[in-house]
Design a protein around this motif. Sequence first.
Motif, short mmCIF file in Angstrom:
data_model
loop_
_atom_site.label_atom_id
_atom_site.label_comp_id
_atom_site.label_asym_id
_atom_site.label_seq_id
_atom_site.Cartn_x
_atom_site.Cartn_y
_atom_site.Cartn_z
N ASP A 122 0.83 -1.22 0.00
CA ASP A 122 0.00 0.00 0.00
C ASP A 122 0.86 1.25 0.00
O ASP A 122 0.63 2.18 -0.76
CB ASP A 122 -0.90 0.03 1.24
N TYR A 123 1.84 1.26 0.90
CA TYR A 123 2.67 2.46 1.02
C TYR A 123 3.54 2.67 -0.23
O TYR A 123 3.65 3.78 -0.74
CB TYR A 123 3.56 2.36 2.26
N TRP A 137 1.54 3.81 -3.18
CA TRP A 137 1.15 5.20 -2.93
C TRP A 137 2.32 6.14 -3.24
O TRP A 137 2.17 7.16 -3.91
CB TRP A 137 0.72 5.36 -1.46
N ARG A 189 -4.30 5.43 -4.20
CA ARG A 189 -4.54 4.37 -3.21
C ARG A 189 -5.75 3.57 -3.68
O ARG A 189 -6.90 3.96 -3.43
CB ARG A 189 -4.79 5.01 -1.84
N ILE A 247 -2.78 8.00 4.39
CA ILE A 247 -2.27 8.77 3.25
C ILE A 247 -2.08 10.25 3.57
O ILE A 247 -1.45 10.98 2.82
CB ILE A 247 -3.19 8.64 2.00
#
Lengths: 351, 351, 351, 351
Positions: A97-98, A101, A107, A295
């Motif tokens: 996810d990170y 991103w 996202r 985020i």
Amino acid sequence: MTTFGESHGPAIGCVLDGVPAGLTIDEEYIQAQMQRRRPGQNAFATARKEADRVEILSGVFEGKSTGTPIAMVIYNTNQKSKDYGNVKDLFRPGHADYTYWAKYGIRDYRGGGRSSARETAARVAAGAVAKLMLKELGIEVRSGIFQIGDIVGEKRDFDYALKSEIFALDPDREEAQKAAVLRAKEAHDSIGGAALVEATGLPAGLGEPIYYKLDAVLADAMMGINAVKAVEIGEGVHSAELLGSQNDDEMGREGFLSHHHGGTLGGIGSGDRLEVKVYFKPTPSIFKPLKTLDIHGREVVCELKGRHDPCVAIRGSVVAEAMMALVLADMVLLNLGRKMDDLVRCYRREA
Amino acid sequence: MTTFGESHGPAIGCVLDGVPAGLTIDEEYIQAQMQRRRPGQNAFATARKEADRVEILSGVFEGKSTGTPIAMVIYNTNQKSKDYGNVKDLFRPGHADYTYWAKYGIRDYRGGGRSSARETAARVAAGAVAKLMLKELGIEVRSGIFQIGDIVGEKRDFDYALKSEIFALDPDREEAQKAAVLRAKEAHDSIGGAALVEATGLPAGLGEPIYYKLDAVLADAMMGINAVKAVEIGEGVHSAELLGSQNDDEMGREGFLSHHHGGTLGGIGSGDRLEVKVYFKPTPSIFKPLKTLDIHGREVVCELKGRHDPCVAIRGSVVAEAMMALVLADMVLLNLGRKMDDLVRCYRREA
Amino acid sequence: MTTFGESHGPAIGCVLDGVPAGLTIDEEYIQAQMQRRRPGQNAFATARKEADRVEILSGVFEGKSTGTPIAMVIYNTNQKSKDYGNVKDLFRPGHADYTYWAKYGIRDYRGGGRSSARETAARVAAGAVAKLMLKELGIEVRSGIFQIGDIVGEKRDFDYALKSEIFALDPDREEAQKAAVLRAKEAHDSIGGAALVEATGLPAGLGEPIYYKLDAVLADAMMGINAVKAVEIGEGVHSAELLGSQNDDEMGREGFLSHHHGGTLGGIGSGDRLEVKVYFKPTPSIFKPLKTLDIHGREVVCELKGRHDPCVAIRGSVVAEAMMALVLADMVLLNLGRKMDDLVRCYRREA
Amino acid sequence: MTTFGESHGPAIGCVLDGVPAGLTIDEEYIQAQMQRRRPGQNAFATARKEADRVEILSGVFEGKSTGTPIAMVIYNTNQKSKDYGNVKDLFRPGHADYTYWAKYGIRDYRGGGRSSARETAARVAAGAVAKLMLKELGIEVRSGIFQIGDIVGEKRDFDYALKSEIFALDPDREEAQKAAVLRAKEAHDSIGGAALVEATGLPAGLGEPIYYKLDAVLADAMMGINAVKAVEIGEGVHSAELLGSQNDDEMGREGFLSHHHGGTLGGIGSGDRLEVKVYFKPTPSIFKPLKTLDIHGREVVCELKGRHDPCVAIRGSVVAEAMMALVLADMVLLNLGRKMDDLVRCYRREA
């Protein structure tokens, strides 16, 4: 092979180019391979249910490959996006996810999107076609689990693995390995594991020097599978402990007298059994609170719900097997005509 | 990068394409990197002496890269082919002699030919250029030896490694590691070892999903180095033993709170320290009699003479460092403009 | 871009990788581009009707690209396979039937299979995405027909072409060109034609020296379109007749004082208008008896029925425009950071 | 093939990968091919004298290819950099000076640097190796000049062309063509021209559908040669004027009854004579004053001195021949095993 698709989009799939014309495409066989990777079948995998029905869109005519790209699609039938609602804006620890991103500024919270292990279903479909081709040449690729957590099996019974719910290679360790998975699951945790992938019936000479070595390409293929953190060939990590006199494989008229090299020497296949070990980290999704960021850069706590594999190595072994089949099919085609007199002979036949 | 050349031919070299224009090409720096890999410098490496002088044939004008391919050549000054006379027709165990023979039907007996570790000198030259580019971006790549045989260091002192004759990362274990190498050498044997390669100063987001993942490409680059049999990222093999709760790296405002992932998540760089471990088998050339075959299929005994590294991992660590630099330089260029608004901004500046 | 599919299989499609994240994917715009190539709209194209509805399977989330592969599928709704029954076993002159048979040993008689121009619909869909990206950078790609048979237009009115049923660039020649098409159609024959594709708003510097020159890649992209037999850039064929003093373009403060070079010099884009001419042979399918062979090597007569474009150049111009857009989008991304100081600047912004 | 080097650097060269092992590398033959392209031999080419001696650095052992990369170097012996002093900072019209400057921000004024036609010498060396391989398979590639300025030859006598100082294919037009070159030269001007490249002895089936079509790859290879502005296959530009009934090639038991298609149908080779026409613009270097800009954006006049080809097409035809040989060698290797039963047969032989 080109794959596409996200875990919670309408479909995933792949386009497989370079398959020789005239290969019988046994759709039942492909489906059977999919079945091995398919989730929702027992307590050791995620409860998420997917039909994983492969539909062939091109490249096959009257049951045989035409030589042109084979496109296969698998529709996602079970897109429970709401399960992911509460982690919409945060980075699940251990997931991509990170990093996605950071790279894309987007996202796609629906279960990892492109980075989801769901993408590997398309690889299994492609690998099944590769296995059909290799079978015609007498090459067999097999896999199984030898390690779950710290429980390491010793036997390598690939036939047994085919029937085991966790694809265990060692029947004597299967129960302990199953118990380890269930223990992790009950503790809302997950556990790592490792697969052995093996090919037999190989000719010597597969792999291209320097830029497309057999071992390097296998390492690429395996490390590229979700959750894989280490790849070994032959003695692997252990080879660093050995003396040359312990590690060198002598040869006799029947071939190699030992098997430390694992099937490649100088990046080229030796024709001996090809052995690759693939280590999977525990599924990052666990059902315990973990500190993370969202985020907006705020410190938050990630509390996952949903359905996840307690041990991603199990289904991962099927993917690793598919990847080895794809690599070998490619290497076989590349290796044709590497000697001038073979080239002349093949060419004359074909021309 | 394209490399060419054989250990006992007139020269080896490489062509490096894609270097941005205007990079200051510090030839002394390149030469200093070559020096680290150069043989013949102490008791821990082969006595074969090579000047390893890099000559730049193209792509540099008035001290700066022009954007066009940089060709570098290293002439082989010490081609003692006669050393290999007595193994002319046989397959040295653990070497690529047999596999190249099987593939090409040609036995270039002069020290392994293309499969010789000499080819890696060209990679170090190319890697030095990549390191010059990365330096301008604040990215540093370093390496060292953490393991020789079963002596595993714990400290990671990269500055110390630079000065150590065996590139040891742990000053407390250096003597024991040196002793192990000399013991193997005196016993006419060789010994394995392992290197740690690390990059710092990285942005998050390097690597392309699925087809060009950072971890997969690193695994390819490392496994493709001569004698490498295993590659680990982060926890590596050990990750298979862990629970998710042990392996997941939580995040706080300052970044990751632990470092099990080793710098990649989902195949994309996290911006955290990138850590790769590379395991080298013992040099296959040992000075003990070994059973083998010759090109006529006869069982013979291989008795090597000549000069060989007792521990190929030592100089191999410099090669692994160069390979990581090449991969990262490529990934940095590929990553430009991955977000539409960055693309627009960069493009406007440049156009 | 990877495409797949056959004219009479269930679907065709493409996978487009490398699109930056955050690009607004205007599906209506994509559909409008498809509409331009779509058959069945007037007397100048085949009567075969296809909805040519593009379905996006991946890579787009909430209306924006995610940076991951965009898969698009177009289902074939009008698969009248029986039309082809009478040519099942024979090689239609001018088609790829014979060459595919020679290569693959398989006769997919359903309208050419993979070699059908239907595959180009997927390219138009991919090209539409590329055009959306280029638009954000101020780059515009346009096309039109300047020649049908021996009727060659002089004016280059791209706005007019958009509205013309035959995409004619010269309003004064449109009627004569239309008449030529209809005359061929009524005579059960077909006719050749040629398209001009142009890009404006380009920066100087696109294209990579030697291996990925802008002109070479455009030639590849254009010659790879079905029925194309010649590609010209700038003066093209005519340049062979000229003197250097006639062909060299002088420069002044406002830029080039003439435009013989057509937008590339030394394989690198000059920033000036990019002009490529693409020549299409007449559709090979005509409704007159032609001598040919069948797959058994027998001499037979080919008598086609069915629906075909009388002039494949017309719809082909839309495909050529899409191909130029794809090439330019690729070149723009490759060109980022070609100067070290731009690289440092872009990198700092992004990192 | 990877090439490197600049016109006025120390050397140019190439690395050729993928050559099958065991091909006899006839160095005299390679040198003879170089001789054909070599400048300084008569009044029709530049007076710049280069020995163009090819030195093989790797990949050949005891006169035969080893299967590993063949590196060849040609040292530049005649680097008269001072000739270029007066154009140091300005953009020579028709050259890549401006576009390279725009791309890289560097002005390598020594005769065009990487964009110089000198780079093509390396291609001729690589092409000579490809021709040696093709010869073993019965495939022959030939070339010659059919047009200089507006004087277009009709005969196609490739044997005659080999002996002609301008490689003229039509003995009846040779004198007029020579006169046109000399007239341009005396007027301090230059002139365009066009070459025909032909391959015979080909099997049907070369080329891969969609992504690596034979015609598309040839167009890429040819358009990538310095000064080429148009590429035609078969009828080429003329095909746009024809009706289908004029352009379709009927087939009989002896093969094609006409030859409009030029050897490819649907991007796949038909086995018939492969015919490509390549159009070269006049050498941009002329000895007349031309308006241009310098790197500071000032309007200046370019007055060239030095030695240049009055007609670059002449030596260019040798390069085009080499490029076709390289493309065909690649296509032959790629085509092996395209049918499953051929694959099984070849594989069994080789394994």
